[in-house]
Each structure stands twice: as structure tokens, then as C-alpha cells.
Design an enzyme around this catalytic site. Sequence first.
Site, short mmCIF file in Angstrom:
data_model
loop_
_atom_site.label_atom_id
_atom_site.label_comp_id
_atom_site.label_asym_id
_atom_site.label_seq_id
_atom_site.Cartn_x
_atom_site.Cartn_y
_atom_site.Cartn_z
N THR A 154 11.73 34.99 -17.70
CA THR A 154 12.29 35.89 -18.46
C THR A 154 11.96 35.83 -20.00
OG1 THR A 154 14.15 34.95 -18.62
CG2 THR A 154 14.35 36.82 -17.01
N THR A 187 20.57 31.33 -19.10
CA THR A 187 20.44 31.60 -17.43
C THR A 187 19.04 30.69 -17.17
OG1 THR A 187 21.33 33.75 -17.75
CG2 THR A 187 19.45 33.51 -15.98
#
Length: 397
Positions: A154, A187
Site C-alpha cells: 500500500t 497494517t
Amino acid sequence: MAVAVMRPSTATGAVTAARGFAAGAVHAGIRKSRLDLAVVRSLVPAVGAGMFTANRVQAAPVTVSKAHLARAEPQAVVINSGIANAATGKQGELDALATAAETASLLGIDPEQVLVLSTGVIGVKLPMPKLLAGLGEIEVSPDGGGEAAEAVLTTDTFAKEAVVRRGGFTVGGMAKGAGMIHPYLATMLAVVTTDYPLGAGEAHGFLKRAVNQSFNRISVDGECSTNDAVIVLANGESGVERTAATDNEFAGALGEVCADLAQQIVADGEGATVLLEIEVNGAATAGEANAIARRIATSPLVKTAAFGRDPNWGRILAAAGSAFCAGGFAQVDVDRLELRMNGVALFADGEPTGAEVLLESATCRIELDLGLGTGSATYLASDLTYDYVRINAEYTT
């Protein structure tokens, strides 16, 4: 389907380095222009285990994967990036189940043998038509590990991979993570594969030990994600004959891979410029040592000082003195403390030493001895920078 990747790939395919594993990835359209959907599978029957976030707000893929692990040994992992499928209600759970079912159908296995991982924006539902169509386009192969490692990223700036070969077997893995990094778990997602032979139910014990010494000892921003997961698959294709000695070798190799991936995550922390290596010794107990190391690692004042290359060591002592663990605050006696930064003693016997230290490198080592017992712990953390604020201020805009 055409794929446009925003940066040159440096991925080597570690997750398929062990015998009998294959992977693949596509741009399914979940993200604008990057690989965003990957599958990793064992080509022969495997066993496995998973460890997941302790956050009470758990994403649909976490709850579905936990349920699948309770019913079957995992044979494959499907991962999407861009959308976390967290806080998405009943539809989110149905979407995770549909993802597992379609993956299973394409691979010729049972849905319960598929684990589902997602990472990205919370509170957004998956574009299921795109995702399901993308699954049909993935061609898994032993050479597909590099693309899989790219597809899970990401805000990461590079693919995170690690391989250890030892005693005739291989352990390899991939991970993603740059923000919302803090145990339990940090995350982040990680998939580790090995051709070492393990029996049903045995993988969890090995994985738990490795994770507790690696992914559970890192922090970028103190934020525990809704989606964190570490998965291990073992298929025994190495043909190694198991003994107590080889089990120890495997445990060591698994620990090395997890530690390597964990360090890469911290080094790639959002906006990070400094890696903090924190070591606490002489605590009354190991639990108190860990609490103190974690408190230092998550202190905004320590992290911002590191960004400014400011040896403001008083912030470290203040953080240590406010560490809380089971039963209350961790024991600290200021007159017994010894603090070193990059090897230079700055505080000892209740007094500043008067020494000075320059913090010019990209690594800052903090060593704190409490002088109370034999408890010890280590932690990795990153500094807190302007870029971290910018990245997270603009994450969905």
C-alpha cells in the site's frame, strides 16, 4: 489485463523459494494502476497456521480466515490491497467468503482451505465483480512470488522479502507494512512458506514463537490495525528427515525470516528516516522489560527527537518510568539506571555522565540497563516525521 506498476520491481520471489509453492498476481482494478490481487498456494498438500491482530475491531477477512483455520489445513492464501474490507458489515463477511470460494474453485480445493487477507482503506466495500474477474486471470507459478510481493503493498516504498536456506530445507516469505504498525500484531501482512515437514497442528507453535520475537516487537506509530495477519504454510517437499535438531534449525530459520521482514517493515515506516534499535536489560522480569521497551518505542517525544537527530535522552528515561504492564507500572530505580545511545553512556548511577553523542546515521541504538534483575527485551521502531503526518493526513484524499 495491462498492469502499470508505479516503480521498478525489486522483488525476487522469496515466497515461492521453497519447493512446491506457486504464486501469481494481477491488477484487478481495486487500485488505479498497480498490482492489487495475489494468490499464494502449495502445489502439494500442506499444513499451516495463522496469527492475527488483537484489535477488537477485526476485518471480515480476519474473522473468515480464523474460522477456516479452525476447520481445515490451509492450502492457499488470497490477498488484495487497496481496500481493507474492515467495518463493512455483513456484506464484508459475505465478500470475504465469496473470495475464498472463487479462489478455491479455481485451484480445485475446498473454500475452508483458503485464507483471505486484505489491506487498505477501512470502511470501503470491495468491488467484487472486479475482484472475482481478477482471480480468474491469475496464473500461479513458482516464478510468481515477486509479483505477489508487489501486489500486497500500500504505502510501502519497496517489496519486503526474506529467504533462509538451511539443512536441505527453505523458509521464504513476503510482507507488507509501513503504517498502522504496532503489536499485537504490528497494517501489516505476512505470508511465509516452507518445504520443511510439519504435522497437522504443529505449525502454530513454531509460528507463535517466531512472531513473538519479531512482528510483536516492532512499532512505527503505535496503531494496531484491524487486518494484521501472519500466515505460514508448510508442505514437506524438502524430504528432510525430522529430528529434534532439525526442528531447532527450522525454528531458527523461521525466526530469522520473520525478524528480517519485521525489520524491513520498520525501516520502511511511513516517512521514516531513522531506525530505532531499543534494548532493555536488567529488568525485574521479562514482561517488565518488554513493557519498558515498548513504551520507549511508542513515545512520540522519543520518536520526534530521533527525527531531529536530537540526543534528548531525558525523554527516554521519562518514557521508561511511565511504562505500564500487568500489575501496574514497571519497576524503575533511577539510581540504578544506565543509558547508552549509540554506545555512549549518557546517564549512570543517578547522574548525567556529561558525555555527548552525535546522532547522524540512519540508525539510533538505545540501550537501557535497569540494574534490577535479569529481564530483557528488544524492540524496533521508527522516528516520527513531517512526512508521516502528510501521508496519513492525505490517505483517502
